[in-house]
Design a protein around this motif. Sequence first.
Motif, PDB file in Angstrom:
ATOM      1  N   LYS A 195       0.849  -1.193   0.000  1.00 47.31           N
ATOM      2  CA  LYS A 195       0.000   0.000   0.000  1.00 47.31           C
ATOM      3  C   LYS A 195       0.884   1.242   0.000  1.00 47.31           C
ATOM      4  CE  LYS A 195      -4.170  -1.808   1.996  1.00 47.31           C
ATOM      5  NZ  LYS A 195      -5.263  -1.560   2.911  1.00 47.31           N
ATOM      6  N   TYR A 196       0.409   2.263  -0.711  1.00 48.81           N
ATOM      7  CA  TYR A 196       1.130   3.523  -0.790  1.00 48.81           C
ATOM      8  C   TYR A 196       0.246   4.650  -0.282  1.00 48.81           C
ATOM      9  CZ  TYR A 196       4.292   1.014  -3.888  1.00 48.81           C
ATOM     10  OH  TYR A 196       5.168   0.108  -4.416  1.00 48.81           O
ATOM     11  N   MET A 209       1.098  14.309 -11.509  1.00 49.00           N
ATOM     12  CA  MET A 209       1.405  12.970 -11.995  1.00 49.00           C
ATOM     13  C   MET A 209       2.766  12.515 -11.461  1.00 49.00           C
ATOM     14  SD  MET A 209       1.115  11.575 -15.885  1.00 49.00           S
ATOM     15  CE  MET A 209       2.759  11.672 -16.512  1.00 49.00           C
ATOM     16  N   GLU A 210       3.738  13.407 -11.461  1.00 48.78           N
ATOM     17  CA  GLU A 210       5.066  13.107 -10.926  1.00 48.78           C
ATOM     18  C   GLU A 210       5.001  12.731  -9.452  1.00 48.78           C
ATOM     19  OE1 GLU A 210       8.523  15.928 -11.057  1.00 48.78           O
ATOM     20  OE2 GLU A 210       8.094  15.824 -13.208  1.00 48.78           O
ATOM     21  N   GLY A 218       4.745   5.928  -5.650  1.00 45.72           N
ATOM     22  CA  GLY A 218       4.704   4.497  -5.931  1.00 45.72           C
ATOM     23  C   GLY A 218       3.544   4.033  -6.785  1.00 45.72           C
ATOM     24  N   PHE A 219       2.636   4.928  -7.137  1.00 44.31           N
ATOM     25  CA  PHE A 219       1.484   4.551  -7.946  1.00 44.31           C
ATOM     26  C   PHE A 219       1.904   4.415  -9.408  1.00 44.31           C
ATOM     27  CE2 PHE A 219      -0.289   6.605  -4.225  1.00 44.31           C
ATOM     28  CZ  PHE A 219      -1.287   5.730  -3.877  1.00 44.31           C
ATOM     29  N   VAL A 228      -5.484   5.727 -10.480  1.00 43.05           N
ATOM     30  CA  VAL A 228      -5.430   7.166 -10.214  1.00 43.05           C
ATOM     31  C   VAL A 228      -5.824   7.880 -11.498  1.00 43.05           C
ATOM     32  CG1 VAL A 228      -3.965   9.115  -9.542  1.00 43.05           C
ATOM     33  CG2 VAL A 228      -3.572   6.849  -8.533  1.00 43.05           C
ATOM     34  N   VAL A 229      -6.866   8.705 -11.430  1.00 41.52           N
ATOM     35  CA  VAL A 229      -7.312   9.459 -12.607  1.00 41.52           C
ATOM     36  C   VAL A 229      -7.145  10.944 -12.301  1.00 41.52           C
ATOM     37  CG1 VAL A 229      -9.233   9.972 -14.167  1.00 41.52           C
ATOM     38  CG2 VAL A 229      -8.974   7.666 -13.218  1.00 41.52           C
TER      39      VAL A 229
END
Length: 141
Positions: A56-57, A75-76, A82-83, A128-129
């Motif tokens: 998990k992150y 995004m970075e 870790g995603f 992740v959106v």
Amino acid sequence: MFKMLTRILNPLRSRIWDMTLFLFFCVLAPHGMNEIVFGERKGRGQKVVAYYTLEKYSVPMSSKGAKGANYQDMMEKFEEAGFENITLEVEYDIITEWITDDVKVKSVTVNDDGKFASGKEYRADAEVVITYHTYRSNKPK
């Protein structure tokens, strides 16, 4: 004599198999997997069952804090956290920059959760959106 030899070798064979299984999964575990949990079932014999649990992150910031940030920076930050399953969605809704700036984040969702606090944990494969604004004139025809 054969029965006695079998009784001695069966537990030994089982332990060797368990160690082989453990080493096999430790070396070849897929990326994002961080542990192997072994459980025992009692009955006629003991069986060792291997389970993977996904790491998990923590999200780098809250959903509120993400709004208005540059989408590339966002995004970075998620990649650094870790995603890996990050998707970008574009909203071609800007006519002039008076109200909304170009490439600013409209919203971030993690596994369809649009309201999350900084530090909340999600599985490594969480979706992740990142939705951001840009000019209508940038829309492909």
